[in-house]
Design a protein around this motif. Sequence first.
Motif, mmCIF file in Angstrom:
data_model
loop_
_atom_site.group_PDB
_atom_site.id
_atom_site.type_symbol
_atom_site.label_atom_id
_atom_site.label_comp_id
_atom_site.label_asym_id
_atom_site.label_seq_id
_atom_site.Cartn_x
_atom_site.Cartn_y
_atom_site.Cartn_z
ATOM 1 N N GLN A 276 -17.225 5.690 -11.144
ATOM 2 C CA GLN A 276 -17.790 4.381 -10.785
ATOM 3 C C GLN A 276 -16.681 3.407 -10.398
ATOM 4 O O GLN A 276 -16.846 2.609 -9.473
ATOM 5 N N VAL A 277 -15.555 3.474 -11.099
ATOM 6 C CA VAL A 277 -14.425 2.599 -10.791
ATOM 7 C C VAL A 277 -13.834 2.986 -9.436
ATOM 8 O O VAL A 277 -13.507 2.119 -8.617
ATOM 9 N N ARG A 278 -13.707 4.275 -9.177
ATOM 10 C CA ARG A 278 -13.171 4.738 -7.887
ATOM 11 C C ARG A 278 -14.058 4.274 -6.732
ATOM 12 O O ARG A 278 -13.561 3.756 -5.728
ATOM 13 N N GLU A 279 -15.372 4.453 -6.886
ATOM 14 C CA GLU A 279 -16.312 4.040 -5.838
ATOM 15 C C GLU A 279 -16.272 2.529 -5.635
ATOM 16 O O GLU A 279 -16.293 2.039 -4.495
ATOM 17 N N TRP A 280 -16.219 1.787 -6.728
ATOM 18 C CA TRP A 280 -16.148 0.335 -6.655
ATOM 19 C C TRP A 280 -14.865 -0.093 -5.952
ATOM 20 O O TRP A 280 -14.882 -0.985 -5.107
ATOM 21 N N ALA A 281 -13.761 0.552 -6.288
ATOM 22 C CA ALA A 281 -12.474 0.226 -5.666
ATOM 23 C C ALA A 281 -12.530 0.470 -4.154
ATOM 24 O O ALA A 281 -12.005 -0.333 -3.373
ATOM 25 N N GLU A 282 -13.165 1.548 -3.731
ATOM 26 C CA GLU A 282 -13.302 1.830 -2.301
ATOM 27 C C GLU A 282 -14.076 0.716 -1.603
ATOM 28 O O GLU A 282 -13.678 0.254 -0.520
ATOM 29 N N LYS A 283 -15.172 0.265 -2.214
ATOM 30 C CA LYS A 283 -15.960 -0.831 -1.636
ATOM 31 C C LYS A 283 -15.134 -2.112 -1.578
ATOM 32 O O LYS A 283 -15.190 -2.852 -0.590
ATOM 33 N N CYS A 284 -14.401 -2.371 -2.641
ATOM 34 C CA CYS A 284 -13.572 -3.579 -2.685
ATOM 35 C C CYS A 284 -12.488 -3.538 -1.629
ATOM 36 O O CYS A 284 -12.193 -4.562 -0.997
ATOM 37 N N ILE A 285 -11.886 -2.380 -1.423
ATOM 38 C CA ILE A 285 -10.851 -2.249 -0.401
ATOM 39 C C ILE A 285 -11.433 -2.563 0.972
ATOM 40 O O ILE A 285 -10.836 -3.312 1.750
ATOM 41 N N LYS A 286 -12.596 -2.016 1.266
ATOM 42 C CA LYS A 286 -13.238 -2.293 2.561
ATOM 43 C C LYS A 286 -13.497 -3.789 2.721
ATOM 44 O O LYS A 286 -13.231 -4.361 3.780
ATOM 45 N N TYR A 287 -13.998 -4.414 1.679
ATOM 46 C CA TYR A 287 -14.271 -5.847 1.730
ATOM 47 C C TYR A 287 -12.983 -6.636 1.943
ATOM 48 O O TYR A 287 -12.927 -7.536 2.795
ATOM 49 N N GLU A 288 -11.950 -6.306 1.186
ATOM 50 C CA GLU A 288 -10.672 -7.017 1.294
ATOM 51 C C GLU A 288 -10.049 -6.800 2.672
ATOM 52 O O GLU A 288 -9.451 -7.719 3.236
ATOM 53 N N GLU A 289 -10.185 -5.600 3.233
ATOM 54 C CA GLU A 289 -9.670 -5.336 4.576
ATOM 55 C C GLU A 289 -10.401 -6.180 5.621
ATOM 56 O O GLU A 289 -9.780 -6.693 6.558
ATOM 57 N N GLU A 290 -11.706 -6.338 5.458
ATOM 58 C CA GLU A 290 -12.479 -7.201 6.367
ATOM 59 C C GLU A 290 -12.010 -8.649 6.255
ATOM 60 O O GLU A 290 -11.827 -9.331 7.269
ATOM 61 N N GLN A 291 -11.822 -9.116 5.013
ATOM 62 C CA GLN A 291 -11.354 -10.480 4.805
ATOM 63 C C GLN A 291 -9.944 -10.676 5.380
ATOM 64 O O GLN A 291 -9.656 -11.717 5.975
ATOM 65 N N LEU A 292 -9.100 -9.675 5.210
ATOM 66 C CA LEU A 292 -7.743 -9.725 5.739
ATOM 67 C C LEU A 292 -7.766 -9.834 7.261
ATOM 68 O O LEU A 292 -7.072 -10.669 7.847
ATOM 69 N N LYS A 293 -8.581 -9.012 7.906
ATOM 70 C CA LYS A 293 -8.679 -9.052 9.366
ATOM 71 C C LYS A 293 -9.173 -10.420 9.829
ATOM 72 O O LYS A 293 -8.630 -11.001 10.784
ATOM 73 N N GLU A 294 -10.186 -10.961 9.165
ATOM 74 C CA GLU A 294 -10.697 -12.285 9.528
ATOM 75 C C GLU A 294 -9.617 -13.351 9.378
ATOM 76 O O GLU A 294 -9.495 -14.246 10.222
ATOM 77 N N GLU A 295 -8.838 -13.263 8.319
ATOM 78 C CA GLU A 295 -7.783 -14.252 8.090
ATOM 79 C C GLU A 295 -6.680 -14.134 9.143
ATOM 80 O O GLU A 295 -6.194 -15.143 9.666
ATOM 81 N N ILE A 296 -6.293 -12.920 9.480
ATOM 82 C CA ILE A 296 -5.275 -12.715 10.515
ATOM 83 C C ILE A 296 -5.789 -13.259 11.846
ATOM 84 O O ILE A 296 -5.059 -13.961 12.560
ATOM 85 N N ASP A 297 -7.041 -12.957 12.185
ATOM 86 C CA ASP A 297 -7.627 -13.469 13.425
ATOM 87 C C ASP A 297 -7.677 -14.996 13.423
ATOM 88 O O ASP A 297 -7.378 -15.641 14.425
ATOM 89 N N ARG A 298 -8.051 -15.587 12.287
ATOM 90 C CA ARG A 298 -8.129 -17.043 12.189
ATOM 91 C C ARG A 298 -6.739 -17.663 12.362
ATOM 92 O O ARG A 298 -6.570 -18.642 13.083
ATOM 93 N N GLU A 299 -5.743 -17.073 11.715
ATOM 94 C CA GLU A 299 -4.378 -17.593 11.837
ATOM 95 C C GLU A 299 -3.867 -17.452 13.271
ATOM 96 O O GLU A 299 -3.199 -18.358 13.788
ATOM 97 N N ASP A 300 -4.169 -16.336 13.911
ATOM 98 C CA ASP A 300 -3.764 -16.148 15.305
ATOM 99 C C ASP A 300 -4.412 -17.209 16.187
ATOM 100 O O ASP A 300 -3.756 -17.800 17.054
ATOM 101 N N TYR A 301 -5.684 -17.452 15.976
ATOM 102 C CA TYR A 301 -6.396 -18.471 16.749
ATOM 103 C C TYR A 301 -5.755 -19.843 16.529
ATOM 104 O O TYR A 301 -5.530 -20.587 17.487
ATOM 105 N N MET A 302 -5.474 -20.170 15.276
ATOM 106 C CA MET A 302 -4.886 -21.474 14.972
ATOM 107 C C MET A 302 -3.512 -21.634 15.628
ATOM 108 O O MET A 302 -3.189 -22.699 16.159
ATOM 109 N N ARG A 303 -2.718 -20.575 15.619
ATOM 110 C CA ARG A 303 -1.407 -20.632 16.262
ATOM 111 C C ARG A 303 -1.556 -20.846 17.766
ATOM 112 O O ARG A 303 -0.835 -21.659 18.366
ATOM 113 N N LEU A 304 -2.461 -20.119 18.388
ATOM 114 C CA LEU A 304 -2.656 -20.255 19.834
ATOM 115 C C LEU A 304 -3.255 -21.622 20.188
ATOM 116 O O LEU A 304 -2.875 -22.222 21.178
ATOM 117 N N HIS A 305 -4.146 -22.065 19.381
ATOM 118 C CA HIS A 305 -4.865 -23.309 19.667
ATOM 119 C C HIS A 305 -4.013 -24.544 19.443
ATOM 120 O O HIS A 305 -4.093 -25.514 20.198
#
Length: 121
Positions: A90-119
């Motif tokens: 259960q911990v392994r499965e939960w960790a996998e879900k959390c990693i996917k969520y954190e990776e999505e959040q990371l990508k959104e943050e990188i995209d937001r920072e890139d936009y802010m730098r360009l803008h």
Amino acid sequence: FCREFPQKAPMIVANLCPVFEFNKNDDGSITSDEFSNIAMWLFDEYGDDEKVLNEFHANLGSFSWTGSTVPYYERNIKCFSQLLEHKRPQVREWAEKCIKYEEEQLKEEIDREDYMRLHYN
């Protein structure tokens, strides 16, 4: 406390405990790239309880930060990756879900920072 009140206490502790272990490096900087002893004990003892795992995620969601949150998400991904070999499935499965969520959040943050730098630069 958790063993005396197993229906509620593990969830409360998971929501309130320090999730990460803070270590001082030789250069004086502070790192927090591993789960705290309390967190690991809860994963080991109550990691089969979805409510406890959900409270950990809620705990992680309540934070303040200045500057880029990219290091925050990178640290979380690193820590969750350490749980991919945990003894409880259960911990392994939960960790996998959390990693996917954190990776999505990371990508959104990188995209937001890139936009802010360009803008704004």
